[in-house]
Design a protein around this motif. Structure first.
Motif, PDB file in Angstrom:
ATOM      1  N   ALA A 129      11.228  -4.529  -2.582  1.00 41.43           N
ATOM      2  CA  ALA A 129       9.876  -5.002  -2.271  1.00 41.43           C
ATOM      3  C   ALA A 129       8.886  -3.832  -2.214  1.00 41.43           C
ATOM      4  O   ALA A 129       7.802  -3.891  -2.799  1.00 41.43           O
ATOM      5  CB  ALA A 129       9.885  -5.771  -0.952  1.00 41.43           C
ATOM      6  N   PHE A 130       9.244  -2.757  -1.509  1.00 42.05           N
ATOM      7  CA  PHE A 130       8.323  -1.621  -1.384  1.00 42.05           C
ATOM      8  C   PHE A 130       8.268  -0.799  -2.672  1.00 42.05           C
ATOM      9  O   PHE A 130       7.198  -0.295  -3.040  1.00 42.05           O
ATOM     10  CB  PHE A 130       8.714  -0.752  -0.187  1.00 42.05           C
ATOM     11  N   TYR A 131       9.370  -0.681  -3.359  1.00 43.86           N
ATOM     12  CA  TYR A 131       9.377   0.000  -4.662  1.00 43.86           C
ATOM     13  C   TYR A 131       8.442  -0.711  -5.637  1.00 43.86           C
ATOM     14  O   TYR A 131       7.734  -0.067  -6.419  1.00 43.86           O
ATOM     15  CB  TYR A 131      10.804   0.019  -5.200  1.00 43.86           C
ATOM     16  N   SER A 132       8.406  -2.040  -5.573  1.00 44.86           N
ATOM     17  CA  SER A 132       7.699  -2.837  -6.580  1.00 44.86           C
ATOM     18  C   SER A 132       6.192  -2.643  -6.569  1.00 44.86           C
ATOM     19  O   SER A 132       5.538  -2.848  -7.603  1.00 44.86           O
ATOM     20  CB  SER A 132       8.019  -4.321  -6.387  1.00 44.86           C
ATOM     21  N   PHE A 133       5.600  -2.260  -5.417  1.00 44.42           N
ATOM     22  CA  PHE A 133       4.142  -2.076  -5.414  1.00 44.42           C
ATOM     23  C   PHE A 133       3.735  -0.624  -5.135  1.00 44.42           C
ATOM     24  O   PHE A 133       2.554  -0.336  -4.932  1.00 44.42           O
ATOM     25  CB  PHE A 133       3.458  -3.037  -4.422  1.00 44.42           C
ATOM     26  N   THR A 134       4.718   0.287  -5.136  1.00 41.75           N
ATOM     27  CA  THR A 134       4.377   1.695  -4.924  1.00 41.75           C
ATOM     28  C   THR A 134       4.900   2.556  -6.076  1.00 41.75           C
ATOM     29  O   THR A 134       4.214   2.775  -7.054  1.00 41.75           O
ATOM     30  CB  THR A 134       4.912   2.186  -3.560  1.00 41.75           C
ATOM     31  N   TRP A 135       6.133   3.026  -5.966  1.00 41.97           N
ATOM     32  CA  TRP A 135       6.652   3.955  -6.970  1.00 41.97           C
ATOM     33  C   TRP A 135       6.789   3.319  -8.347  1.00 41.97           C
ATOM     34  O   TRP A 135       6.596   3.993  -9.363  1.00 41.97           O
ATOM     35  CB  TRP A 135       8.001   4.519  -6.510  1.00 41.97           C
ATOM     36  N   ALA A 136       7.131   2.048  -8.408  1.00 45.92           N
ATOM     37  CA  ALA A 136       7.341   1.419  -9.714  1.00 45.92           C
ATOM     38  C   ALA A 136       6.074   1.455 -10.565  1.00 45.92           C
ATOM     39  O   ALA A 136       6.094   1.988 -11.686  1.00 45.92           O
ATOM     40  CB  ALA A 136       7.855  -0.008  -9.537  1.00 45.92           C
TER      41      ALA A 136
END
Length: 461
Positions: free
Chosen positions: A362-369
């Motif tokens: 969830a957090f990867y999807s709107f930050t690092w990704a």
């Protein structure tokens, strides 16, 4: 004249980012195909499984680097078209692999990776050069939405096709990748070339025409043309002498290290271990068969798509660095906490690790990704943009390949919680890298970013 016909900005942005579908589909498709392939070919060797899964990423290392250089010479559009053709051909060749032809499949997937790597380098560069500065983050984020949509599409296809005989299921899953490649080719045929590439190649009138499709008024167009021409004039002499060593010369070093570093950290943080192997991860945690766990990739895919859409909404409301550091911190803790809980709680519910993986995604999807590709697209000076984007893409794929290759080997040798804890430490190291080495780029034109970075480089010399 036909070539003067106005092209919708929505069409340009949609198909400009559609290459992400190819990238995403092939990241995701092996997730569902692998359990069937393992059973069909009776694969038990962890190294062979790792190579089949990671072969695309190995090819992408070279595809991203070569495409970056060729796009400087032939243009972003032409190279995206070539990538689509290569992708379609080798997707179909993957489908007709001979029985027990592990070596054949590995080689074909390496060649397929050339197209995947090319798309990963070309799409962010094209989108950043087409998007206005005040919307570059959200529009470049379309690339991530396309990637996650491609992944979700592959997960859904895998889930729907799981009822096929094992010998056919994985073949159809791999072959279906040719469909988005054909759509991409047909859509890109109508796209204009990047205005920055046109100006760089002595075609300012054509660049002005392209900008008329995607900018509001003539004054905005002329200001942008002037800014690009000034930046290009400054770099012309250097560009003629550009070599790989130039990337790390004094005035370019700061921005190149920042962009390449973010691209590298994104993959070594371990996200693709989840995306490639989630059915096997769930199977090992719960004791159920991997083929019965194909709903979990769909859940991960939905989280990824929702996160990419959230990013588009918030892209211009938060600083790039803030989002990266927030995401990296939560991602690191999501990997480390299950290992700590496993030490403190006897008979911990095995599904706990899967819940924490969902938080990570969830957090990867709107930050690092999404932000990795936004930064790759906007960080590098014009004189070295092609080579630097290619290097960043290649290093990103080095991490993706390494994770895909070693994860099954590591989990065969140690507990899954311990493997993820290692990735968690890398996530936290990425946070420190962003804090100390990455400049803020939100709201600045590509030329302003370049000037600030070059001044920083001069001050360090």
């Amino acid at each position: 004249m036909a070539q003067e016909k106005k092209i919708s900005s929505k069409y340009i942005y949609f198909f400009g980012s559609f290459g992400g579908i190819l990238f995403g589909y092939d990241i995701g498709v092996m997730t569902g195909a692998l359990p069937f392939l393992k059973n069909d070919w009776s694969l038990t060797n962890a190294s062979v499984i790792g190579w089949i899964t990671s072969a695309v990423m190995f090819g992408a290392i070279f595809g991203g680097s070569v495409a970056g250089q060729l796009s400087d010479k032939f243009g972003r559009k032409k190279m995206i078209l070539v990538s689509a053709v290569i992708f379609a051909i080798f997707s179909l060749l993957s489908m007709i692999s001979p029985n027990n032809g592990a070596l054949y499949l590995i080689i074909i997937r390496i060649l397929l990776g050339l197209a995947v790597g090319a798309a990963s380098a070309l799409v962010p560069a094209y989108m950043s050069e087409m998007a206005p500065a005040n919307a570059r983050g959200s529009l470049s984020g379309l690339n991530q939405t396309m990637i996650t949509s491609g992944m979700l599409l592959s997960y859904i296809m895998d889930f729907l096709l799981k009822g096929l005989p094992e010998a056919w299921g994985w073949r159809v899953m791999l072959g279906c990748a040719a469909i988005p490649a054909v759509i991409l080719f047909l859509g890109v045929l109508k796209l204009p070339e990047s205005p920055r590439f046109l100006i760089k190649n002595g075609q300012p009138d054509e660049a002005r025409q392209v900008l008329s499709y995607i900018r509001k008024d003539d004054s905005e167009i002329e200001a942008e043309i002037k800014g690009i021409e000034i930046a290009f004039t400054k770099e012309t002499k250097v560009a003629e002498k550009t070599a790989w060593a130039t990337l790390f010369s004094g005035k370019y070093r700061y921005l190149v290290i920042a962009g390449v570093g973010v691209a590298t950290f994104q993959q070594f943080q371990g996200a693709n271990a989840i995306f490639y192997y989630i059915p096997l991860i769930v199977a090992k945690a719960t004791g159920n068969s991997a083929s019965s766990a194909l709903l979990w990739p769909v859940i991960q895919g939905v989280i990824l798509v929702l996160g990419s859409l959230l990013y588009i909404v918030i892209a211009e409301k938060f600083k790039r660095r803030t989002l990266l550091m927030l995401g990296g911190t939560v991602m690191g803790l999501s990997f480390i906490l299950p290992s700590l809980l496993n030490l403190m709680i006897a008979n911990m519910n095995p599904i706990t690790i899967v819940v924490f993986l969902c938080i990570y995604v969830a957090f990867y999807s709107f930050t690092w990704a999404p932000l990795t590709w936004v930064i790759v697209g906007e960080m590098f000076p014009l004189a070295v943009r092609g080579r630097a984007s290619g290097l960043a893409s290649s290093m990103n794929w080095v991490g993706s390949w390494a994770v895909g290759l070693v994860f099954p080997i590591m989990t065969a040798a140690m507990a899954q919680e311990a493997v993820f804890a290692i990735f968690g430490v890398i996530c936290l190291a990425g946070v420190l890298f962003v804090h100390y080495c990455v400049p803020e780029t939100q709201g600045h034109t590509l030329e302003e970013i370049e000037e600030a970075g070059m001044n920083h480089g001069k001050n360090k010399d």
